[in-house]
Write a protein that holds these residues in place. Structure first.
Motif, PDB file in Angstrom:
ATOM      1  N   GLY A 163      43.149  39.841  53.436  1.00 35.56           N
ATOM      2  CA  GLY A 163      41.780  39.534  53.036  1.00 35.56           C
ATOM      3  C   GLY A 163      41.731  39.071  51.599  1.00 35.56           C
ATOM      4  N   THR A 164      40.729  39.514  50.881  1.00 40.68           N
ATOM      5  CA  THR A 164      40.570  39.127  49.476  1.00 40.68           C
ATOM      6  C   THR A 164      41.676  39.692  48.607  1.00 40.68           C
ATOM      7  N   ASN A 165      42.326  40.743  49.082  1.00 37.54           N
ATOM      8  CA  ASN A 165      43.396  41.341  48.281  1.00 37.54           C
ATOM      9  C   ASN A 165      44.728  40.629  48.479  1.00 37.54           C
ATOM     10  N   SER A 166      44.775  39.648  49.375  1.00 34.80           N
ATOM     11  CA  SER A 166      46.026  38.948  49.627  1.00 34.80           C
ATOM     12  C   SER A 166      46.254  37.868  48.564  1.00 34.80           C
ATOM     13  N   LEU A 167      47.337  37.183  48.726  1.00 37.06           N
ATOM     14  CA  LEU A 167      47.728  36.140  47.778  1.00 37.06           C
ATOM     15  C   LEU A 167      46.658  35.040  47.757  1.00 37.06           C
ATOM     16  N   SER A 168      46.208  34.681  46.521  1.00 35.28           N
ATOM     17  CA  SER A 168      45.110  33.710  46.427  1.00 35.28           C
ATOM     18  C   SER A 168      45.406  32.512  45.515  1.00 35.28           C
ATOM     19  N   ASN A 169      46.398  32.631  44.623  1.00 30.12           N
ATOM     20  CA  ASN A 169      46.613  31.513  43.694  1.00 30.12           C
ATOM     21  C   ASN A 169      47.999  31.597  43.064  1.00 30.12           C
ATOM     22  N   TYR A 170      48.472  30.432  42.578  1.00 35.40           N
ATOM     23  CA  TYR A 170      49.721  30.349  41.835  1.00 35.40           C
ATOM     24  C   TYR A 170      49.431  29.627  40.507  1.00 35.40           C
ATOM     25  N   THR A 171      50.124  30.046  39.464  1.00 28.84           N
ATOM     26  CA  THR A 171      50.064  29.358  38.158  1.00 28.84           C
ATOM     27  C   THR A 171      51.474  29.227  37.623  1.00 28.84           C
ATOM     28  N   ASP A 216      46.866  37.715  43.347  1.00 29.92           N
ATOM     29  CA  ASP A 216      46.062  38.037  44.518  1.00 29.92           C
ATOM     30  C   ASP A 216      44.599  38.053  44.136  1.00 29.92           C
ATOM     31  N   GLY A 217      43.727  38.294  45.142  1.00 33.49           N
ATOM     32  CA  GLY A 217      42.295  38.229  44.890  1.00 33.49           C
ATOM     33  C   GLY A 217      41.655  39.579  44.681  1.00 33.49           C
ATOM     34  N   GLY A 218      42.463  40.588  44.399  1.00 36.88           N
ATOM     35  CA  GLY A 218      41.910  41.918  44.212  1.00 36.88           C
ATOM     36  C   GLY A 218      41.161  42.048  42.908  1.00 36.88           C
ATOM     37  N   SER A 219      40.515  43.190  42.757  1.00 37.90           N
ATOM     38  CA  SER A 219      39.773  43.463  41.527  1.00 37.90           C
ATOM     39  C   SER A 219      40.145  44.855  41.033  1.00 37.90           C
ATOM     40  N   PRO A 220      40.928  44.958  39.969  1.00 37.95           N
ATOM     41  CA  PRO A 220      41.513  43.842  39.203  1.00 37.95           C
ATOM     42  C   PRO A 220      42.638  43.206  39.990  1.00 37.95           C
ATOM     43  N   PRO A 221      42.939  41.917  39.692  1.00 43.86           N
ATOM     44  CA  PRO A 221      43.999  41.245  40.435  1.00 43.86           C
ATOM     45  C   PRO A 221      45.382  41.759  40.039  1.00 43.86           C
ATOM     46  N   ARG A 222      46.313  41.625  40.998  1.00 45.02           N
ATOM     47  CA  ARG A 222      47.714  41.945  40.755  1.00 45.02           C
ATOM     48  C   ARG A 222      48.502  40.640  40.796  1.00 45.02           C
ATOM     49  N   SER A 223      49.668  40.682  40.153  1.00 43.81           N
ATOM     50  CA  SER A 223      50.451  39.449  40.064  1.00 43.81           C
ATOM     51  C   SER A 223      51.928  39.749  40.159  1.00 43.81           C
ATOM     52  N   GLY A 224      52.681  38.663  40.459  1.00 46.35           N
ATOM     53  CA  GLY A 224      54.131  38.724  40.491  1.00 46.35           C
ATOM     54  C   GLY A 224      54.685  37.401  39.968  1.00 46.35           C
ATOM     55  N   THR A 225      55.852  37.449  39.367  1.00 42.17           N
ATOM     56  CA  THR A 225      56.410  36.252  38.728  1.00 42.17           C
ATOM     57  C   THR A 225      57.808  35.975  39.236  1.00 42.17           C
TER      58      THR A 225
END
Length: 794
Positions: A163-171, A216-225
């Motif tokens: 859902g919204t907590n899944s992967l949502s964007n890359y930078t 991801d789209g969570g609040s707060p969002p989580r990330s991985g690099t």
């Protein structure tokens, strides 16, 4: 043909489809409840009583329970408040994986009466997982001749959340040469592409190191690099190109590990290293990497692990073909797993009632559910039990069955039943599951105690010791437990004059009978009574039996002499004429014995005699007879002692004393001789006168006696047809009738009379009614057999 149809009907197999269409509650909307994953254990979810419109007490009385296919105790029902409580922390990713929504179905089972409500618990995802790159470093080779706008596919990150907590964007880290474009695969996944902004110059910058960040789209969002290393290469102007952009294959789930699933192929128009193609997965998930492997040279896709249709039905793979110059192409492979009949049906037991009271009407023994994880005919099931059991299966909704009794059970016939429930699917080959249930039958007091005999005959010898065990009765009860515990008792006698309570007693526990006092055969030869046996059931059942007690005679009575009397009075004297022939009947000793049988068989024996050999006694009838002719030399007075003995063991005896006086004839005067006459010296003449005077007086007295005897004899003849008067006193009576008493061979009747109020005794002795059987008879016997009277004081 008809017999086959009957057997088919009696087989009682029930075909149960996975989805019951048209049944009650089958199409009803399930109850839905929501909870966030990782919620603490014990969290209140809802109140089932309010949701179902039932009272808390009614919900508890109906035996409400929670049943689920997963057999996971993730929910708990408080029976006191009807609150539905979370029983453990839930991990949505572990329970449902990428599936959204995460639905955990369960059923609310009410047993009394039987009713099922469908319900489901939906687990909401929380942002508890950060995006993760499988490779921490991504390497790219880009030709310096690559035109701006060229895109390079990068490895995508993995996020277990949905859902919204899944992967949502890359930078990507800021730079002048590259930027990131995010694309949707159309299946809910996104992947990054690295896009060239301007022409590369290998001589100026031969290599780039950029940081790729997945958010991801969570609040707060989580990330991985992940680190992206770009090596600028010399020009390679042809990228590999797949023959098909999409490959679709079907693979049976029982395919062996290592088998080829599909082979993909790409071509590159370049030569040398720029035309050498290597195949690899592109942004593959962890499940794909564990299940499949690809040959980098040939492009063959192999199974790395076993497939399971019940877990995953479809796999979508992206395969990349890269040449030696760094150019690449991609294709999509869709693998559909086909079902085979590899899952046996499962029987999920919800409730079991055991033991069951016998004689009960239709009773629910067990409630269970059938589940088969296969599909199609492989998932259709049939359920049955043995034919020779008093139970039947009844299908219900949601694949539920109830096992109920077909007729009342009888514990005395079967104490328990071993029921085998057989579940068979309709796949090829057919698979089956057997589940054994043991049902115990509890006892009901439906059998009365039964005596081993309808009547009992007991023997006890008289003069027994008190509290003597005289016998036992026994009754058995086919019931069990307290219903089979038998208590014995004496029932009130039918004869109100029988003192049963003082005669016998019974042990209430084992039925032993005891004589309470010493019994006397002469007083009581036999008696009977009834005994009862009652169990301890509720209500108690009982039965009766008849007991006869026969008292056996013991030799406890000595013979009793009726004649001559042995009462301590003056002895009886028998007169015998001296002219009597041998065998002359002097008298008869008459005796009886209070015992019976051989204990009353009497025998007679001459024990003492004044002159042995003169008289004899017949052993069987007690007749005293002369043994030889009498002579003048024989003494006038004889004393005979006759022994009367019975035939008991040990024998008892008594003696009778007879006095016999020999006379010259019944007309001869008789005066008793004194036992002892004192000897005195007659020294003077006075003594002589006294003797003469005494002799004169005696002569006169003797004449008077003879006259009196004659008168009495005349009177007795006249009264012989009448009855004798019976004097008062302890004498047993005026008639003595001996009818086959003891060992007498004939019946005799004697008449004995006493004159009341007289100081002397008068006897009248009559001969037996049956004539004497002696062979010889003389004229003197006529005279001997005539009645005579003795009034001389003995």
């Amino acid at each position: 043909m008809e017999a086959r149809v009957v057997r088919a009907v009696q087989k009682r197999q029930v075909l149960f489809l996975c989805v019951f269409l048209g049944m009650s509650l089958a199409g009803a909307e399930p109850l839905r409840y929501f909870v966030a994953e990782e919620t603490e254990r014990g969290t209140f979810l809802t109140n089932l009583a309010k949701d179902l419109g039932l009272g808390v007490g009614e919900l508890r009385a109906r035996g409400t329970r929670i049943v689920s296919d997963q057999n996971l105790p993730f929910l708990l029902l408080n029976p006191l408040t009807a609150d539905l409580i979370l029983n453990e922390k839930l991990d949505r990713e572990e329970l449902c994986g990428p599936r959204e929504p995460c639905v955990l179905p369960f059923q609310l089972l009410l047993e009394k009466p039987f009713q099922i409500f469908r319900a489901e618990l939906r687990v909401r995802d929380i942002n508890d997982h950060s995006p993760v790159f499988l490779d921490r470093e991504i390497s790219l080779k880009i030709l310096e001749s690559t035109t701006p706008g060229a895109a390079f596919l990068l490895e995508s990150a993995q996020d277990s959340d949905v859902g919204t907590n899944s992967l949502s964007n890359y930078t990507i880290s800021p730079n002048a040469y590259f930027h990131i474009n995010v694309h949707d695969s159309g299946e809910g996944n996104i992947y990054p592409e690295l896009v060239l902004n301007q022409v590369l110059d290998r001589e100026e910058i031969p290599e780039f190191s950029l940081t790729l960040t997945a958010l991801d789209g969570g609040s707060p969002p989580r990330s991985g690099t992940a680190l992206v290393r770009i090596l600028v290469l010399d020009i390679n102007d042809n990228a590999p190109d797949f023959l098909q952009s999409l490959y679709k294959v079907q693979v049976p789930e029982n395919s062996p590990v290592g088998s080829i699933v599909v082979s993909v192929s790409a071509r590159d128009l370049d030569t040398g290293s720029n035309g050498e193609i290597a195949y690899a997965f592109s942004y593959a998930t962890e499940i794909i990497l564990k299940t499949f492997q690809i040959n980098p040279t040939s492009g063959s896709l192999h199974l790395k692990a076993e497939l399971d249709y019940e877990a995953i039905q479809t796999y979508t793979l992206t395969i990349q073909a890269k040449d030696g110059g760094g150019l690449s192409g991609k294709c999509t492979v869709v693998i559909e797993v086909t079902d085979i009949n590899d899952n046996r049906p499962e029987l999920l037991l919800s409730s079991l009632t055991s033991p069951i009271a016998e004689n009960s009407s239709e009773t629910v023994v067990a409630v269970f559910r059938i589940r088969d994880r296969d599909s199609g005919n492989n998932g259709k099931t049939a359920c049955s039990i043995q034919d020779d059991l008093p139970f039947i299966l009844k299908p219900s909704v949601e694949n539920f069955y109830t096992l109920v009794t077909e007729k009342p059970l009888d514990r005395e016939r079967n104490t328990e039943y071993n029921i085998t429930i057989t579940v068979t699917d309709l796949g090829t080959p057919r698979l089956k599951t057997e589940h054994n249930i043991t049902v115990l039958v509890s006892d009901v007091n439906d059998n009365a105690p039964a005596f081993t005999q309808t009547s009992y005959t007991l023997f006890v010898r008289e003069n027994n010791s008190p509290a003597l065990h005289i016998g036992s009765i026994s009754a058995t009860d086919r019931d069990s437990g307290t219903n089979a515990q038998v208590t014995y008792s004496l029932l009130p006698p039918q004869d109100p004059h029988l003192p049963l309570a003082s005669l016998v007693s019974i042990n209430a526990d084992n039925g032993h009978l005891f004589a309470l006092r010493s019994l006397d055969y002469e007083a009581l030869q036999a008696f009977e009574f009834r005994v009862g046996a009652a169990d301890r059931g509720s209500p108690a059942l009982s039965s009766e039996a008849l007991v006869r007690v026969l008292v056996l005679d013991a030799n406890d009575n000595s013979p009793f002499v009726l004649y001559p009397l042995q009462n301590g009075s003056a002895p009886c004297t028998e007169l015998v004429p001296r002219a009597a022939e041998p065998g002359y009947l002097v008298t008869k000793v008459v005796a009886v014995d209070g015992d019976s049988g051989q204990n009353a068989w009497l025998s007679y024996q001459l024990l003492k005699a004044t002159e042995p050999g003169l008289f004899g006694v017949w052993a069987h009838n007690g007749e005293v007879r002369t043994a030889r002719l009498l002579s003048e030399r024989d003494a006038a007075k004889h004393r005979l002692v006759v022994l009367v003995k019975d035939n008991g063991e040990p024998p008892r005896s008594v003696t009778a004393t007879l006095h016999v006086l020999l006379v010259d004839g019944f007309s001869q005067p008789y005066l008793p001789l004194p036992e002892a006459v004192p000897v005195q010296d007659q020294d003077d003449s006075l003594t002589v006168y006294l003797v003469v005077a005494l002799a004169s007086v005696s002569s006169l007295f003797l004449l008077s006696v003879l006259l009196f005897v004659a008168v009495q004899l005349c009177r007795s003849r006249a009264a012989s047809v009448g009855r004798c008067s019976v004097p008062e006193g302890p004498f047993p009576g005026h008639l003595v009738d001996v009818s086959h008493t003891g060992t007498l061979s004939q019946s005799y009747q004697y008449e004995v009379c006493l004159t009341g109020g007289s100081r002397t005794n008068e006897f009248k002795f009559l001969k037996p009614i049956i004539p004497n059987l002696l062979p010889q008879s003389t004229g003197r016997e006529v005279e001997e057999n005539r009645p005579f009277q003795n009034n001389l004081g003995f």
